[in-house]
Design a protein around this motif. Structure first.
Motif, PDB file in Angstrom:
ATOM      1  N   ASN A 317       0.847  -1.199   0.000  1.00 53.58           N
ATOM      2  CA  ASN A 317       0.000   0.000   0.000  1.00 53.58           C
ATOM      3  C   ASN A 317       0.883   1.250   0.000  1.00 53.58           C
ATOM      4  OD1 ASN A 317      -1.800   2.182   0.898  1.00 53.58           O
ATOM      5  ND2 ASN A 317      -3.259   0.505   1.112  1.00 53.58           N
ATOM      6  N   GLY A 318       0.838   2.000  -1.073  1.00 51.90           N
ATOM      7  CA  GLY A 318       1.575   3.268  -1.165  1.00 51.90           C
ATOM      8  C   GLY A 318       2.769   3.169  -2.096  1.00 51.90           C
ATOM      9  N   PRO A 319       2.835   4.023  -3.139  1.00 52.88           N
ATOM     10  CA  PRO A 319       3.960   4.001  -4.076  1.00 52.88           C
ATOM     11  C   PRO A 319       5.266   4.379  -3.370  1.00 52.88           C
ATOM     12  CG  PRO A 319       2.556   5.923  -4.451  1.00 52.88           C
ATOM     13  CD  PRO A 319       1.842   5.060  -3.469  1.00 52.88           C
ATOM     14  N   VAL A 320       6.393   3.815  -3.841  1.00 50.51           N
ATOM     15  CA  VAL A 320       7.667   4.076  -3.159  1.00 50.51           C
ATOM     16  C   VAL A 320       8.393   5.305  -3.699  1.00 50.51           C
ATOM     17  CG1 VAL A 320       8.026   1.712  -2.366  1.00 50.51           C
ATOM     18  CG2 VAL A 320       8.888   2.407  -4.629  1.00 50.51           C
ATOM     19  N   GLY A 321       7.765   6.007  -4.634  1.00 48.52           N
ATOM     20  CA  GLY A 321       8.350   7.248  -5.144  1.00 48.52           C
ATOM     21  C   GLY A 321       7.252   8.109  -5.715  1.00 48.52           C
ATOM     22  N   MET A 322       7.653   9.307  -6.176  1.00 45.22           N
ATOM     23  CA  MET A 322       6.677  10.208  -6.785  1.00 45.22           C
ATOM     24  C   MET A 322       6.396   9.718  -8.208  1.00 45.22           C
ATOM     25  SD  MET A 322       7.043  14.239  -6.785  1.00 45.22           S
ATOM     26  CE  MET A 322       6.054  15.064  -5.620  1.00 45.22           C
ATOM     27  N   ALA A 329       9.421   7.203 -11.159  1.00 39.96           N
ATOM     28  CA  ALA A 329       8.506   6.050 -11.165  1.00 39.96           C
ATOM     29  C   ALA A 329       9.270   4.726 -11.128  1.00 39.96           C
ATOM     30  CB  ALA A 329       7.622   6.090 -12.411  1.00 39.96           C
ATOM     31  N   ASN A 330      10.602   4.794 -11.329  1.00 38.05           N
ATOM     32  CA  ASN A 330      11.380   3.564 -11.506  1.00 38.05           C
ATOM     33  C   ASN A 330      11.238   2.578 -10.337  1.00 38.05           C
ATOM     34  OD1 ASN A 330      13.313   1.939 -12.905  1.00 38.05           O
ATOM     35  ND2 ASN A 330      14.823   2.581 -11.372  1.00 38.05           N
ATOM     36  N   GLY A 331      11.335   3.081  -9.103  1.00 39.59           N
ATOM     37  CA  GLY A 331      11.272   2.192  -7.937  1.00 39.59           C
ATOM     38  C   GLY A 331       9.949   1.442  -7.908  1.00 39.59           C
ATOM     39  N   THR A 332       8.849   2.164  -8.124  1.00 38.72           N
ATOM     40  CA  THR A 332       7.513   1.546  -8.076  1.00 38.72           C
ATOM     41  C   THR A 332       7.372   0.506  -9.200  1.00 38.72           C
ATOM     42  OG1 THR A 332       6.631   3.569  -7.093  1.00 38.72           O
ATOM     43  CG2 THR A 332       5.032   2.086  -8.104  1.00 38.72           C
ATOM     44  N   ASP A 352      -3.634   5.156  -4.816  1.00 37.73           N
ATOM     45  CA  ASP A 352      -2.520   5.476  -5.714  1.00 37.73           C
ATOM     46  C   ASP A 352      -1.738   4.248  -6.165  1.00 37.73           C
ATOM     47  OD1 ASP A 352      -2.609   8.200  -6.164  1.00 37.73           O
ATOM     48  OD2 ASP A 352      -1.840   8.599  -4.159  1.00 37.73           O
ATOM     49  N   THR A 353      -1.561   3.282  -5.275  1.00 39.02           N
ATOM     50  CA  THR A 353      -0.791   2.094  -5.655  1.00 39.02           C
ATOM     51  C   THR A 353      -1.521   1.318  -6.749  1.00 39.02           C
ATOM     52  OG1 THR A 353      -0.575   1.931  -3.267  1.00 39.02           O
ATOM     53  CG2 THR A 353       0.713   0.386  -4.577  1.00 39.02           C
ATOM     54  N   PHE A 366      -1.234  -9.270 -10.946  1.00 43.07           N
ATOM     55  CA  PHE A 366      -1.161  -9.536  -9.506  1.00 43.07           C
ATOM     56  C   PHE A 366      -2.334 -10.414  -9.073  1.00 43.07           C
ATOM     57  CE2 PHE A 366       0.848  -5.190  -9.715  1.00 43.07           C
ATOM     58  CZ  PHE A 366       2.138  -5.685  -9.654  1.00 43.07           C
ATOM     59  N   THR A 367      -2.209 -11.002  -7.890  1.00 40.52           N
ATOM     60  CA  THR A 367      -3.302 -11.827  -7.379  1.00 40.52           C
ATOM     61  C   THR A 367      -4.561 -10.986  -7.236  1.00 40.52           C
ATOM     62  OG1 THR A 367      -1.623 -13.000  -6.099  1.00 40.52           O
ATOM     63  CG2 THR A 367      -3.935 -13.427  -5.507  1.00 40.52           C
ATOM     64  N   HIS A 368      -4.402  -9.779  -6.697  1.00 37.56           N
ATOM     65  CA  HIS A 368      -5.578  -8.925  -6.480  1.00 37.56           C
ATOM     66  C   HIS A 368      -5.170  -7.461  -6.383  1.00 37.56           C
ATOM     67  CE1 HIS A 368      -9.573  -7.844  -5.169  1.00 37.56           C
ATOM     68  NE2 HIS A 368      -9.082  -7.260  -4.106  1.00 37.56           N
ATOM     69  N   ILE A 369      -5.910  -6.617  -7.111  1.00 37.85           N
ATOM     70  CA  ILE A 369      -5.734  -5.171  -6.939  1.00 37.85           C
ATOM     71  C   ILE A 369      -7.039  -4.646  -6.364  1.00 37.85           C
ATOM     72  CG2 ILE A 369      -5.312  -2.966  -8.079  1.00 37.85           C
ATOM     73  CD1 ILE A 369      -3.699  -4.337 -10.189  1.00 37.85           C
ATOM     74  N   SER A 370      -6.974  -4.131  -5.154  1.00 36.41           N
ATOM     75  CA  SER A 370      -8.214  -3.686  -4.503  1.00 36.41           C
ATOM     76  C   SER A 370      -8.781  -2.447  -5.191  1.00 36.41           C
ATOM     77  CB  SER A 370      -7.938  -3.393  -3.032  1.00 36.41           C
ATOM     78  OG  SER A 370      -9.105  -2.879  -2.447  1.00 36.41           O
ATOM     79  N   THR A 371     -10.121  -2.355  -5.178  1.00 35.18           N
ATOM     80  CA  THR A 371     -10.773  -1.187  -5.786  1.00 35.18           C
ATOM     81  C   THR A 371     -11.021  -0.088  -4.742  1.00 35.18           C
ATOM     82  OG1 THR A 371     -12.916  -2.223  -5.379  1.00 35.18           O
ATOM     83  CG2 THR A 371     -11.986  -2.489  -7.582  1.00 35.18           C
ATOM     84  N   GLY A 372     -10.687  -0.361  -3.494  1.00 38.33           N
ATOM     85  CA  GLY A 372     -11.007   0.625  -2.455  1.00 38.33           C
ATOM     86  C   GLY A 372      -9.788   1.065  -1.671  1.00 38.33           C
ATOM     87  N   GLY A 373      -9.367   2.314  -1.828  1.00 41.87           N
ATOM     88  CA  GLY A 373      -8.191   2.830  -1.124  1.00 41.87           C
ATOM     89  C   GLY A 373      -8.419   2.894   0.374  1.00 41.87           C
TER      90      GLY A 373
END
Ligand code: AMP
Length: 392
Positions: A317-322, A329-332, A352-353, A366-373
């Motif tokens: 949960n949460g991108p590792v860069g801007m 974006a490279n890290g993410t 955002d993730t 991925f196994t699952h991408i949630s639709t709810g932040g």
């Protein structure tokens, strides 16, 4: 297990389905119809079982009369009609005679979309405040209720908790998919179990850290929030994001769980966030006073990747860069690739993730991408979600 839509008798019934049609709309045009597509399985199922389908959703916030013009669900009705190749009866009101008559005249298989439930917020926040009279009124329009709006499940609104308190209720397919993926991954994960946290503020993730630090084998921390941890461990962070109020919390976490919490060892930094400003990679103890860290660096990617490759379950949960800027974006992206390569159970929290992962082409990987932040964050905090709790 919550009662699900398959366990309801839908034939000839007026079935209210709370969906999440809170899609981005600019000048009447839908920018991303993912949420509408995600709700199709439940809507199609109900219609195919001979239900009279009454759809309800909120869209954005409604604080003024002008907000009603920009936040009408009418464009959603058009898009839904295109996607289903079927007429959608749009009623541009949230209560009243016309709405009631339209519903009473429905045939099995018909679909009605009610106007944005938050239009009721103009009158004393009746929807968002779960006004009892409003919940009872909406419930009176239907025979049974299906909640398929995971993205709103962490809020007690009249259109989810209110209606469900009066009618026989169940979860829809999307809600079921969210719960079936998120809950076991958290409560009974295949180990090693790694959590990746990023994003801007520590304050948003305190509940998640407190809940998962005892369950996870490792917590990898990147993004803006990593700098409060780095500051807490005595490192210079220049002008990087700092959540001053939570330095003590980070210190405590690092003292108590130093073997679990993994921080970046290098960063990509620049003097400001302008895309044209030069950036450079440096070790974590080498950020200058006038620089800010905007992405994790090569050595951190390698370190995080090792943990991911060793894991059987990863929740992120949460991108590792801007990540909105290509150069940060490279890290993410590299962590997305590592997740796919590792073959682990990979669960992406919403917000955002999720948009980053989808934009970078990982939607199906991925196994699952949630639709709810917000909702997935509250589940990760170990909280009960009122929109789900109300269903037996
Ligand atoms: P959140 O809403 O807390 O999940 O944060 C997401 C936001 O964090 C995104 O808009 C990212 O651009 C931002 N972000 C991630 N890493 C950094 C960073 N190192 N510095 C500033 N912002 C960041």
């Amino acid at each position: 297990m919550k009662k699900n839509i398959r366990q309801l008798d839908l034939k000839n019934k007026k079935v209210i389905i709370r969906v999440d049609f809170n899609v981005p709309i600019k000048e009447g045009r839908i920018q991303d119809d993912n949420r509408i597509r995600e709700s199709l399985e439940t809507i199609n199922y109900a219609a195919s079982k001979g239900a009279k389908v009454i759809l309800m959703s909120h869209l954005g916030r409604v604080k003024t009369e002008e907000d009603k013009e920009t936040n009408t669900l009418e464009p959603v009705a058009f898009r839904l009609s295109e996607l289903m190749d079927k007429e959608i009866i749009f009623v541009d009101m949230t209560r009243g005679k016309e709405l009631e008559e339209t519903i009473n005249n429905m045939n099995p298989g018909d679909i009605v979309l009610v106007e944005n439930t938050r239009f009721e917020d103009l009158d004393g926040k009746k929807e968002s405040g779960n006004d009892p009279e409003l919940g009872a009124y909406w419930a009176s329009l239907g025979d049974v209720f299906v909640n398929d709006a995971f993205g709103t499940a962490h809020r007690a609104h009249a259109s989810n908790v209110g209606i469900a308190s009066h009618l026989d209720s169940a979860v829809g397919f999307l809600m079921e998919k969210e719960l079936e993926n998120l809950l076991p991954a958290m409560e009974n994960p295949e180990r090693p179990f790694t959590v990746i946290l990023g994003g801007s503020k520590v304050s948003d993730k305190i509940g998640v850290i407190e809940n998962l630090v005892n369950k996870a084998d490792h917590i990898l921390i990147g993004g803006g929030m990593a700098f409060t941890f780095l500051k807490a461990s005595g490192l210079p962070i220049g002008n990087s994001l700092l959540d001053e109020e939570n330095i003590e919390f980070c210190k405590k976490m690092l003292e108590e769980h130093k073997d679990k919490i993994v921080l970046p060892i290098d960063v990509v930094c620049a003097e400001n966030t302008d895309e044209n400003t030069n950036s450079r990679e440096c070790f974590i103890n080498d950020i200058k006073d006038n620089e800010m860290g905007l992405d994790i660096g090569t050595a951190s990617i390698k370190l995080f990747k090792q943990h991911i490759m060793d894991s059987k379950t990863v929740i992120w949960n949460g991108p590792v860069g801007m990540f909105e800027l290509d150069k940060y974006a490279n890290g993410t992206i590299k962590l997305c690739e590592a997740l796919v390569e590792s073959g682990c159970v990979s669960i992406i929290g919403g917000g955002d993730t999720a948009s980053a992962a989808i934009n970078f082409g990982f939607k199906e990987k991925f196994t699952h991408i949630s639709t709810g932040g917000g909702a997935s964050l509250e589940l990760l905090e170990g909280k009960q979600l009122p929109g789900i709790e109300v269903i037996k």
